[in-house]
Design a protein around this motif. Sequence first.
Motif, PDB file in Angstrom:
ATOM      1  N   ASP A 131      57.196  73.093  77.057  1.00 26.70           N
ATOM      2  CA  ASP A 131      55.804  72.457  76.928  1.00 26.70           C
ATOM      3  C   ASP A 131      55.453  71.525  75.868  1.00 26.70           C
ATOM      4  N   ALA A 132      55.011  70.487  76.189  1.00 25.39           N
ATOM      5  CA  ALA A 132      54.393  69.590  75.098  1.00 25.39           C
ATOM      6  C   ALA A 132      53.196  68.756  75.569  1.00 25.39           C
ATOM      7  N   SER A 133      52.385  68.345  74.778  1.00 24.01           N
ATOM      8  CA  SER A 133      51.390  67.570  75.362  1.00 24.01           C
ATOM      9  C   SER A 133      51.580  66.270  75.877  1.00 24.01           C
ATOM     10  N   PRO A 134      50.919  65.658  77.033  1.00 24.44           N
ATOM     11  CA  PRO A 134      51.193  64.363  77.477  1.00 24.44           C
ATOM     12  C   PRO A 134      51.323  63.363  76.212  1.00 24.44           C
ATOM     13  N   GLU A 135      50.471  63.417  75.441  1.00 25.06           N
ATOM     14  CA  GLU A 135      50.538  62.551  74.194  1.00 25.06           C
ATOM     15  C   GLU A 135      51.641  62.703  73.424  1.00 25.06           C
ATOM     16  N   THR A 136      52.258  63.927  73.244  1.00 24.61           N
ATOM     17  CA  THR A 136      53.723  64.088  72.400  1.00 24.61           C
ATOM     18  C   THR A 136      54.793  63.464  73.546  1.00 24.61           C
ATOM     19  N   GLN A 137      54.679  63.658  74.829  1.00 23.07           N
ATOM     20  CA  GLN A 137      55.649  63.291  75.528  1.00 23.07           C
ATOM     21  C   GLN A 137      55.850  61.986  75.468  1.00 23.07           C
ATOM     22  N   LEU A 138      54.575  61.148  75.691  1.00 18.11           N
ATOM     23  CA  LEU A 138      54.545  59.604  75.795  1.00 18.11           C
ATOM     24  C   LEU A 138      54.937  59.204  74.262  1.00 18.11           C
ATOM     25  N   ASP A 139      54.718  59.876  73.260  1.00 16.46           N
ATOM     26  CA  ASP A 139      55.161  59.137  71.902  1.00 16.46           C
ATOM     27  C   ASP A 139      56.770  59.387  71.717  1.00 16.46           C
ATOM     28  N   ARG A 140      57.101  60.393  72.281  1.00 12.31           N
ATOM     29  CA  ARG A 140      58.837  60.485  72.207  1.00 12.31           C
ATOM     30  C   ARG A 140      59.507  59.681  73.234  1.00 12.31           C
ATOM     31  N   LEU A 141      58.959  59.399  74.141  1.00 13.87           N
ATOM     32  CA  LEU A 141      59.749  58.314  75.163  1.00 13.87           C
ATOM     33  C   LEU A 141      59.458  57.058  74.786  1.00 13.87           C
ATOM     34  N   VAL A 142      58.401  56.633  73.997  1.00 17.12           N
ATOM     35  CA  VAL A 142      58.327  55.398  73.365  1.00 17.12           C
ATOM     36  C   VAL A 142      59.178  55.299  72.046  1.00 17.12           C
ATOM     37  N   ARG A 143      58.880  56.190  71.272  1.00 19.39           N
ATOM     38  CA  ARG A 143      59.448  55.988  69.893  1.00 19.39           C
ATOM     39  C   ARG A 143      60.965  56.414  69.747  1.00 19.39           C
ATOM     40  N   LEU A 144      61.271  57.618  70.606  1.00 20.79           N
ATOM     41  CA  LEU A 144      62.723  57.997  70.469  1.00 20.79           C
ATOM     42  C   LEU A 144      63.495  57.397  71.527  1.00 20.79           C
ATOM     43  N   ARG A 145      63.051  57.301  72.708  1.00 19.49           N
ATOM     44  CA  ARG A 145      64.011  56.706  73.678  1.00 19.49           C
ATOM     45  C   ARG A 145      63.723  55.299  74.073  1.00 19.49           C
ATOM     46  N   GLY A 146      62.891  54.847  73.093  1.00 12.11           N
ATOM     47  CA  GLY A 146      62.593  53.263  73.336  1.00 12.11           C
ATOM     48  C   GLY A 146      62.069  52.789  74.756  1.00 12.11           C
ATOM     49  N   MET A 147      61.621  53.539  75.368  1.00 10.70           N
ATOM     50  CA  MET A 147      61.031  53.185  76.617  1.00 10.70           C
ATOM     51  C   MET A 147      59.684  52.326  76.542  1.00 10.70           C
ATOM     52  N   PRO A 148      59.453  51.494  77.465  1.00 10.82           N
ATOM     53  CA  PRO A 148      58.353  50.655  77.439  1.00 10.82           C
ATOM     54  C   PRO A 148      57.264  51.666  77.717  1.00 10.82           C
ATOM     55  N   ARG A 149      56.111  51.615  77.336  1.00 11.95           N
ATOM     56  CA  ARG A 149      54.875  52.430  77.263  1.00 11.95           C
ATOM     57  C   ARG A 149      54.549  52.485  78.973  1.00 11.95           C
TER      58      ARG A 149
END
Length: 197
Positions: A131-149
Amino acid sequence: MLTVGLTGGIGAGKSEVSRLLASHGAVIVDADRIAREVVEPGTEGHAAVVAEFGDSVLLPDGALNRPALGRVVFNDPERLAALNAIVHPLVAARSAELQEAAGEHAVVVHDVPLLTENGLAPRYDVVVVVDASPETQLDRLVRLRGMPRDEARSRMAAQATRAERLAVADHVIDNEGPLEALQARVREVWEQLRKRA
């Protein structure tokens, strides 16, 4: 043998938890990896996908062009159902083989991204949700995976909600903090799983 369903939203850190459980001795059955294996060139799955979707979903070397196939099925429930009808039975059969080979005292962790969405919780002795908060998930996807927001938000929206995942959990592994905290929590959960096995 104890069967464990491991799941979590995209960007929650399920892959890291899977790796940590493996380091403790869990036998990992990774549904995503198996789903790739069962459609490699030369397999029954590959032939079935090509028969259903045509050569336009192939790369020049004959391997599946996953992004092209994804574009065909992503917004078309009927095409997605056709793909799932090919891949899911093959993944289930291979997962069963790996589980059988694990031995009677093993803790077999099935890494299943869409466990909640597909109503698979009852198949396992125990369900573990990362489990992680939606904010944390979004941050990781954008910052670590380089996914567009926008793409990250869309991927998250296509999955079960956090509340739906937590509702099927026997154990929750919070992955909001530092790696040391995650390692400690995984160790605690592993000890409980070992006792049950």
